[in-house]
Design a protein around this motif. Sequence first.
Motif, short mmCIF file in Angstrom:
data_model
loop_
_atom_site.label_atom_id
_atom_site.label_comp_id
_atom_site.label_asym_id
_atom_site.label_seq_id
_atom_site.Cartn_x
_atom_site.Cartn_y
_atom_site.Cartn_z
N UNK A 33 -21.75 -18.05 -41.87
CA UNK A 33 -21.94 -17.34 -40.44
C UNK A 33 -21.54 -15.84 -40.19
N UNK A 34 -22.35 -15.25 -40.18
CA UNK A 34 -22.18 -13.69 -39.44
C UNK A 34 -21.28 -12.85 -40.39
N UNK A 35 -21.70 -13.08 -41.86
CA UNK A 35 -20.90 -12.42 -43.10
C UNK A 35 -21.93 -12.47 -43.96
N UNK A 36 -21.65 -11.34 -44.84
CA UNK A 36 -22.66 -11.26 -46.01
C UNK A 36 -22.16 -12.28 -47.12
N UNK A 37 -23.33 -12.67 -47.99
CA UNK A 37 -23.21 -13.44 -48.96
C UNK A 37 -24.44 -13.29 -49.81
N UNK A 38 -24.13 -13.63 -51.11
CA UNK A 38 -25.07 -13.62 -52.19
C UNK A 38 -25.38 -15.13 -52.41
N UNK A 39 -26.64 -15.48 -51.92
CA UNK A 39 -27.17 -16.93 -52.01
C UNK A 39 -27.86 -17.11 -53.69
N UNK A 40 -27.68 -18.15 -54.10
CA UNK A 40 -28.45 -18.72 -55.30
C UNK A 40 -29.65 -19.52 -54.76
N UNK A 41 -30.96 -19.48 -55.16
CA UNK A 41 -31.87 -20.42 -54.76
C UNK A 41 -31.69 -21.80 -55.48
N UNK A 42 -31.96 -22.95 -54.79
CA UNK A 42 -31.66 -24.19 -55.46
C UNK A 42 -32.68 -24.55 -56.75
N UNK A 43 -32.37 -24.94 -57.44
CA UNK A 43 -33.49 -25.16 -58.74
C UNK A 43 -34.75 -25.91 -58.15
N UNK A 44 -34.84 -26.78 -57.27
CA UNK A 44 -35.89 -27.12 -56.59
C UNK A 44 -35.73 -27.45 -54.96
N UNK A 45 -36.89 -27.36 -54.38
CA UNK A 45 -36.60 -27.25 -52.80
C UNK A 45 -37.71 -28.56 -52.55
N UNK A 46 -36.90 -29.61 -52.01
CA UNK A 46 -38.11 -30.69 -51.54
C UNK A 46 -38.93 -30.21 -50.51
N UNK A 47 -39.67 -31.15 -50.05
CA UNK A 47 -40.55 -31.13 -48.98
C UNK A 47 -39.85 -30.59 -47.69
N UNK A 48 -40.42 -29.51 -46.98
CA UNK A 48 -39.99 -29.33 -45.73
C UNK A 48 -38.59 -28.75 -45.77
N UNK A 49 -38.14 -28.39 -47.01
CA UNK A 49 -36.57 -27.76 -46.84
C UNK A 49 -36.96 -26.37 -47.36
N UNK A 50 -35.95 -25.72 -47.30
CA UNK A 50 -35.90 -24.20 -47.84
C UNK A 50 -34.64 -23.83 -48.28
N UNK A 51 -34.43 -22.39 -48.95
CA UNK A 51 -33.26 -21.96 -49.10
C UNK A 51 -33.45 -20.48 -49.52
N UNK A 52 -32.13 -20.00 -49.53
CA UNK A 52 -31.93 -18.33 -49.55
C UNK A 52 -31.64 -18.12 -51.09
N UNK A 53 -32.12 -16.87 -51.66
CA UNK A 53 -31.74 -16.19 -52.66
C UNK A 53 -31.43 -14.80 -52.44
N UNK A 54 -30.43 -14.41 -53.22
CA UNK A 54 -30.09 -12.91 -52.94
C UNK A 54 -29.11 -12.40 -51.91
N UNK A 55 -28.87 -11.36 -51.52
CA UNK A 55 -27.70 -10.96 -50.33
C UNK A 55 -28.42 -11.15 -49.04
N UNK A 56 -27.78 -12.00 -48.03
CA UNK A 56 -28.21 -12.05 -46.92
C UNK A 56 -26.87 -12.00 -45.83
N UNK A 57 -27.20 -11.70 -44.74
CA UNK A 57 -26.35 -12.09 -43.57
C UNK A 57 -27.02 -12.96 -42.54
N UNK A 58 -26.37 -14.25 -42.41
CA UNK A 58 -27.20 -14.90 -41.45
C UNK A 58 -26.43 -15.03 -40.30
N UNK A 59 -27.19 -14.51 -39.25
CA UNK A 59 -26.75 -14.75 -37.73
C UNK A 59 -27.19 -15.77 -36.92
#
Length: 381
Positions: free
Chosen positions: A256-282
């Motif tokens: 929360x509210x802080x920068x982080x580098x995320x790694x995309x999951x190897x697979x994304x199931x139906x109706x799910x999502x993931x982040x990859x790269x540098x993000x700040x999630x507010x």
Amino acid sequence: MKGWHASEGNRSMLRKRRGLGFAAIAVTAAIGAVVYCFGDIPGGRLNPTPSPIPSAAAAEYPGQPLVALAGNGPWLNTTERTPQALRGKVVLVNFWTYSCINSLRPLPYIRDWAAKYKDDGLIVIGVHTPEFAFEKDGDKVRRAVAELGVTWPVKLDSDYATWRLFGNDGWPGFYFIDAKGQVRHHRLGEGDYAASERLLQQLLAEAKAAPINEKLTGDIGKGIEAAPDWDQLRSPETYVGYRQADRLAAPQRLKRDAPLTYSLPSSVPANQWGLGGAWTVGAESARADAASAKIRYRFEARDLHMVLGARGDGTPARFRVTLDGLPPGTDHGVDTDANGMGTVTKDRLYQLVRQSAAVRARTFEIEFLDPGARAYVFTFG
């Protein structure tokens, strides 16, 4: 599921949420959601703070709706509408917000009704009640109103005062007020336009003591305003900001509210999502902090939209989308080309995918080629 109507119990799913069409409510109910109320969530919901969107008041709607429309403003396309100016008129009140797909798809019908029944005494009033902070900016709403062809009076309800007085539950909300100033019907969600128009004709005929013989408006939505394909819609609205984030693919966790580098999951199931790269999630959105930041989502629907926010300095932010790892080609949306290229220039909803052939499950990915853009929510159609 067309024509499905919300019972009082089903309406509770709309509270503190963006509006859904009746069929979409049923889809959401069928898919379900697992709610987690703790800090880091492996595929559940993170909800550390209450939603700023008030739930419905005790009353379904006010006994004096024309009075409830007066007071706080300001107004666009008109000076303030007083109760006296509305007396003797049939009034259609539409609660909406400009980045919500469920608010955008009814606009062709409202435009047509406003023009068709103007001389019969119909007055349309939009109440723009925001969900996201950027929708409280009067200049942004004014530009959106002009670009969307909204010519009827619009009251800016950024403090939710009118929303509370009406006890409104979600977007879009419709209130049908007769010439005596009484709410005769309340409808939540998009769709059922023929039934709504018949009711308007009935109220206008009562006021004039003469029949209304206009032909009902057909299916006139085009482009981003086209009606959804309810029969193929199997993916639910999905938020990215941590306040309402859900369906995050394991093993990802949001910081929360802080920068982080995320790694995309190897697979994304139906109706799910993931982040990859540098993000700040507010709380409301996630900001891409560097080029090549990505979001991946496994969806099944004809249309995929995202509400995206522009860079803080106002310069364009480029992005590229793919479907199953390839450019979308003929399945691109109105805001992307066949190569999947697009640009975030404003805070608004962007249509990124419209499948042109048979709808099937696809893996969607958006890569931001410039830092600074923000992602708020996925919606489908």
